[in-house]
Design a protein around this motif. Sequence first.
Motif, short mmCIF file in Angstrom:
data_model
loop_
_atom_site.label_atom_id
_atom_site.label_comp_id
_atom_site.label_asym_id
_atom_site.label_seq_id
_atom_site.Cartn_x
_atom_site.Cartn_y
_atom_site.Cartn_z
N PRO A 106 33.51 13.21 -4.60
CA PRO A 106 33.11 14.58 -4.27
C PRO A 106 31.72 14.65 -3.65
CG PRO A 106 34.18 14.52 -6.42
CD PRO A 106 33.99 13.10 -5.99
N ALA A 107 30.78 13.85 -4.16
CA ALA A 107 29.42 13.87 -3.63
C ALA A 107 29.37 13.38 -2.20
CB ALA A 107 28.50 13.04 -4.52
N LEU A 108 30.09 12.29 -1.91
CA LEU A 108 30.12 11.76 -0.54
C LEU A 108 30.71 12.78 0.43
CD1 LEU A 108 29.68 9.35 1.39
CD2 LEU A 108 31.97 8.53 0.75
N ALA A 109 31.73 13.50 -0.02
CA ALA A 109 32.36 14.51 0.82
C ALA A 109 31.43 15.68 1.13
CB ALA A 109 33.63 15.02 0.15
N GLU A 110 30.45 15.90 0.27
CA GLU A 110 29.52 17.02 0.47
C GLU A 110 28.43 16.73 1.50
OE1 GLU A 110 29.77 19.04 -3.99
OE2 GLU A 110 28.32 17.44 -3.58
N LEU A 111 28.25 15.46 1.86
CA LEU A 111 27.16 15.10 2.76
C LEU A 111 27.48 15.47 4.20
CD1 LEU A 111 26.00 11.55 1.58
CD2 LEU A 111 25.41 13.79 0.66
N PRO A 112 26.47 15.88 4.97
CA PRO A 112 26.68 16.12 6.40
C PRO A 112 26.89 14.82 7.15
CG PRO A 112 24.36 16.33 5.85
CD PRO A 112 25.09 16.16 4.55
N ALA A 113 27.47 14.90 8.34
CA ALA A 113 27.78 13.70 9.12
C ALA A 113 26.53 12.87 9.41
CB ALA A 113 28.45 14.11 10.43
N LYS A 114 25.38 13.52 9.66
CA LYS A 114 24.15 12.78 9.99
C LYS A 114 23.64 11.95 8.82
CE LYS A 114 21.79 15.04 13.84
NZ LYS A 114 20.55 15.71 14.29
N ALA A 115 24.16 12.21 7.62
CA ALA A 115 23.71 11.47 6.43
C ALA A 115 24.57 10.24 6.16
CB ALA A 115 23.70 12.37 5.21
N LYS A 116 25.59 10.01 6.99
CA LYS A 116 26.50 8.89 6.77
C LYS A 116 26.30 7.81 7.83
CE LYS A 116 29.90 12.03 4.72
NZ LYS A 116 31.24 12.63 4.85
N ILE A 117 26.36 6.56 7.41
CA ILE A 117 26.23 5.43 8.33
C ILE A 117 27.51 4.63 8.28
CG2 ILE A 117 24.94 3.35 8.90
CD1 ILE A 117 22.51 4.56 7.57
N LYS A 118 28.33 4.81 9.30
CA LYS A 118 29.64 4.17 9.36
C LYS A 118 30.41 4.47 8.07
CE LYS A 118 27.98 0.90 12.78
NZ LYS A 118 27.91 -0.46 13.29
N GLU A 119 31.19 3.51 7.56
CA GLU A 119 31.96 3.75 6.34
C GLU A 119 31.31 3.13 5.12
OE1 GLU A 119 35.79 2.13 7.21
OE2 GLU A 119 36.48 3.94 8.25
N GLN A 120 30.20 2.43 5.35
CA GLN A 120 29.64 1.61 4.27
C GLN A 120 28.40 2.21 3.60
OE1 GLN A 120 30.37 0.41 7.34
NE2 GLN A 120 31.95 -1.13 7.01
N ALA A 121 27.73 3.15 4.22
CA ALA A 121 26.45 3.61 3.67
C ALA A 121 26.27 5.10 3.85
CB ALA A 121 25.29 2.86 4.33
N ALA A 122 25.37 5.66 3.04
CA ALA A 122 25.06 7.09 3.12
C ALA A 122 23.62 7.31 2.67
CB ALA A 122 26.03 7.91 2.26
N ALA A 123 23.01 8.34 3.20
CA ALA A 123 21.62 8.64 2.87
C ALA A 123 21.51 9.22 1.46
CB ALA A 123 21.04 9.63 3.87
N VAL A 124 20.48 8.78 0.73
CA VAL A 124 20.16 9.39 -0.56
C VAL A 124 19.00 10.36 -0.40
CG1 VAL A 124 21.04 7.51 -1.98
CG2 VAL A 124 18.67 7.43 -1.18
N SER A 125 18.22 10.19 0.66
CA SER A 125 17.16 11.16 0.97
C SER A 125 16.99 11.22 2.48
CB SER A 125 15.84 10.80 0.28
OG SER A 125 15.32 9.60 0.79
N LEU A 126 16.56 12.39 2.96
CA LEU A 126 16.44 12.63 4.39
C LEU A 126 14.98 12.62 4.81
CD1 LEU A 126 18.94 15.63 4.75
CD2 LEU A 126 19.43 13.19 4.99
N GLY A 127 14.73 12.16 6.02
CA GLY A 127 13.37 12.18 6.53
C GLY A 127 13.35 12.06 8.04
N VAL A 128 12.19 12.28 8.61
CA VAL A 128 11.97 12.10 10.04
C VAL A 128 10.57 11.53 10.23
CG1 VAL A 128 13.51 13.95 10.82
CG2 VAL A 128 11.10 14.47 10.32
#
Length: 346
Positions: A106-128
């Motif tokens: 459920p948590a992975l599904a809640e993330l926006p597309a920009k927070a996902k890296i391919k199928e293997q990784a996802a952001a835990v925090s956002l920055g620029v």
Amino acid sequence: MKNIKRIACTLPLAVLLASTQAHAEPTLYLGMNGGTMERLYADKVLPAFEKANNVKVVIVPGTSSDILAKVQASKDNPQMHVMFLDDGIMYRAIAMGLCDTLQPSPALAELPAKAKIKEQAAAVSLGVTGLAYNARLFKEKGWAPPTSWMDMADSRYKDKLVFQSLASSTFGLHGFLMFNRLQGGSETNVEPGFTAWPKTVGPNVLEYIASSAKISEMVQTDEAALFPLTPTQVTALKMRGVPVEYAQPKEGAVVLNVAECVIAKNNQSELAQKLAAYLLSAEAQAPALEEGDQIPSNPTTPTSARTHAPVAEMAKYLETAVSLDWDQINQQRPAWNSRWSRSIER
């Protein structure tokens, strides 16, 4: 009873240890940045997961490059289960086959597309990464805040620009690649940036630094006027009384997320996936935000009166943020690093 005790005493030590370990709580090893971030997760984020799952999570501290090197060295028998890496380095880890596919949650599904890296990784925090400046010095000089990456070439900042080394810092790489784009280059063509730098930005650079650790001192002594940095780091410096402000370049800041992946071939794959899912949840990211100003990747994470504004500002920055082609960058970065050391920082 005496016979039972006698039998127990004659059992091999290995058997006794195996029996003890069978009843002990399992241990997961999480690779991530040390220092403030390590303490934040150890004290505020991980205890709830440990209690709910009867598991111990041990943090292995290090920079993204350190963690990647450790995982690569033991890829056939991983000593860690989950790792946090800066997004650019995470692309390298995925290309090396070091990351499992993240299981649906459920948590992975809640993330926006920009927070996902391919199928293997996802952001835990956002920055620029954008520009930051010495607010006290700017006020004293009557300078307007910077508005563009090209301001790094403004002659008023001669010997006042502090720039992180391309070879050791994501901030430096971001700053160079945005300058390169403004010269007509791209991630596949850095010739314009390397050609223009020595006559434009180069003369303004007081010092090329290995990391941003020196910036606090250099601002307080007014050596540094301008430097690439993140809004989160600017906030942390301001909380320590350092007179800095963040400036969003009109061309856009550069996406700089901290991402996680489950390490391939680890010996606790189910638990590791469970930890990864938890770290993407609002439950985990709420204390990281409130106690450590980590901007959450999960948009359902609640905010307080204190944290609402930084989260809203980051969302605004990300609307125009530039996402770099890390697959191209990682193929060429060793050559860039060598050229940078030879022709820029010589």
